[in-house]
Design an enzyme around this catalytic site. Sequence first.
Site, short mmCIF file in Angstrom:
data_model
loop_
_atom_site.label_atom_id
_atom_site.label_comp_id
_atom_site.label_asym_id
_atom_site.label_seq_id
_atom_site.Cartn_x
_atom_site.Cartn_y
_atom_site.Cartn_z
CB CYS A 1 34.82 35.82 63.91
SG CYS A 1 34.81 34.26 63.01
NE ARG B 1 35.10 41.95 62.69
CZ ARG B 1 36.39 42.04 63.01
NH1 ARG B 1 36.93 43.21 63.20
NH2 ARG B 1 37.13 40.98 63.12
CD1 TRP C 1 35.32 34.69 57.51
CD2 TRP C 1 33.59 35.49 56.36
NE1 TRP C 1 35.65 34.65 56.20
CE2 TRP C 1 34.63 35.12 55.46
CE3 TRP C 1 32.40 36.00 55.85
CZ2 TRP C 1 34.49 35.27 54.08
CZ3 TRP C 1 32.29 36.14 54.47
CH2 TRP C 1 33.32 35.79 53.62
CG ASN D 1 38.42 36.92 64.78
OD1 ASN D 1 38.48 36.29 63.72
ND2 ASN D 1 38.57 38.23 64.86
N GLY D 2 39.67 33.62 64.26
CA GLY D 2 40.97 33.15 63.76
C GLY D 2 40.85 31.71 63.28
CD GLU E 1 42.79 42.60 39.47
OE1 GLU E 1 42.06 42.17 38.56
OE2 GLU E 1 42.33 43.00 40.55
CE LYS F 1 40.28 45.86 41.53
NZ LYS F 1 40.31 44.45 41.44
CD GLU G 1 36.89 46.93 39.87
OE1 GLU G 1 35.77 46.43 39.89
OE2 GLU G 1 37.92 46.31 40.23
CG HIS H 1 50.50 42.77 16.65
ND1 HIS H 1 50.91 42.37 15.39
CD2 HIS H 1 51.45 42.33 17.50
CE1 HIS H 1 52.05 41.70 15.50
NE2 HIS H 1 52.40 41.66 16.77
CE LYS I 1 33.43 41.86 47.39
NZ LYS I 1 34.70 42.21 46.75
#
Length: 614
Positions: free
Chosen positions: A2, A27, A76, A102-103, A485, A489, A492, A508, A609
């Site tokens: 937020c 944001r 948000w 906010n929170g 992962e 990263k 990409e 192998h 995204k």
Amino acid sequence: MCGIIGYIGERQVLPVLLEGLRRLEYRGYDSAGVVFLEDGKINIIKVKGRVFDLEEKIFSELPKNPKSPGLGHTRWATHGEPSDENAHPHFDCKEMLAVVHNGIIENYYELKKELQERGHKFNSATDTEVIVHLVEDFINQGLDLKIAFFSALKRLKGAYAIGLISKENPEFIMVARNLSPVVIGLGEGENFLASDIPALLPFTKKVLFLNDGEVAILSKDKVEIFDLEGNRVKRDPVIITWDLASAEKGGFPHFLLKEIYEQPEAIKHTLLGRVDLDKRDIDFSKEGLEKEFLEDVEKIFIVACGTSYHAGLVAKYLIENNLKIPVEVDLASEFRYRSPLINSKTLFIAVSQSGETADTLAGLRLAKKMGAKILSICNVLGSTIARESEVVLYTQAGPEISVASTKAFVTQVLIFILFTLYLKKLFYKENEKREKLEALIKLPSVLEKFTKEVHSEVKKIAKKWYNVGNCLYLGRNILYPIALEGALKLKEISYIHAEGYAAGEMKHGPIALIEEDFPTVILAAKETGIIYEKTLSNAEEVKSRRGPIIAFVSENSEEFKKLSDDFVGIPLTFYEFLPIFYVIPLQLFAYEMAVLRGCDVDKPRNLAKSVTVE
Ligand code: F6R
């Protein structure tokens, strides 16, 4: 996350609030609203949608004589889906007070019940609304606004940045902070508040930062700061020299780096309301995850894409080790076109940051049709996957702006850790060891320090390797998904070809690739015992073929220090937390390599995204 803007002074209040809100749009948010004084009453205008939609609404309502103080908010969603009603600001019962927040208020559920029993009427599903009713409740008991505000804060648990105005006391704005940022902008005969510097930059560069547990009272001519006991606090102003672009990124050069550094905070928010150290308890029951829902589960399917799929792979180790329930982890695009064996005793878990990924959603619908129970782990409240699930466990990572996922991943892993410990308690009556829960609570502060320290080490190593064409990532057991992962990263964002492999599989096939200019990133944790030894043997195999080794290994590993070309020591921790500790340096490594190669790290080519098409 937020966004908040607040103003008290002689300017036209609405243009200030709207300009502030526009500066906070980056944001991420789902609704927006403002509150201001108008002819002796408080007027709130709010809407689900963009700041542009809010402007249209304001324009259509044409407020007659809007005056400060005023507050603006971009929301948000965390509690209650995105809607006009859930948008901030919120009123008390008598429309004398208005609040933006906010929170996350951790104990909102209990407070709401208590306030409702005392006759308070709620108009939204948010946690925020309890704040304003709580202040009202103290005023009803005869306290003046300032004392009522302090008294209310003492009852709140959780994270908050709060702005509150009152019809009766238009000469000031009450502000408070705990775990969510607040910055106060200082002007001549006017003052501002905001959740973030960009909202203040059009008006002032002179700011004061509030600390946790502090309250500020803003009037036109002064700003007073207090601790929660009402003692005055002295704070010197700071002059901001950032331009808008760097202010949006909190001073970081890229959103990706900002989000990597935000991971400790994301973890803190995801733990809120779920872990009680005193009772040695983890609780998801308020979120609808109850024993009855899980009782007859015989098998778990975890379905996701990309980075979220890697979180699912981590979960397989956690769940099978601790709960002895078989877990299958599928890429959503594969799952939906095979014939998974699913029935009413299957628990289907969809993992998705956006909650909109087309393949994951299709997998969920298929599992639902076949009678499975549906749980999802999502970051976006009210997203399609969340809406179509019976139970949703939200990662409280806040919006991810950079295309490559980082903080969503660590919070997904964290949810799976909590999920496993919670089920252990439900079905095996095993409360978790106090040491482990303590370590869990301390994760944010430990990781904050670790991120900074490891970043400078990784930066040096990236300088050595950023020109390579290929890179192999090896790990075993719970670090195998982290190898995947790490490789994802790197490929990409830096466009270096990278492959993640189970270390034991190397001989192998991939071993044929090993040569002098082909580095292998190896992950190994002493905490994994025999698995560590096995990974060490794999590292020897690489070395004996002259392959360079970049080791991300337990800090006390003398073997790897000798064997590797570059060594990054990882602190010792509990087995469950290894994925979080090991992924952070890999994210930073990929980031530094990409920056050195001049890549557009926040928006890598060809990527979106949210992948809402098959
Ligand atoms: C990688 C990345 C993607 C997403 C994937 C799933 O950094 O961001 O691989 O993880 O597209 O997206 P969600 O989690 O939104 O379903």
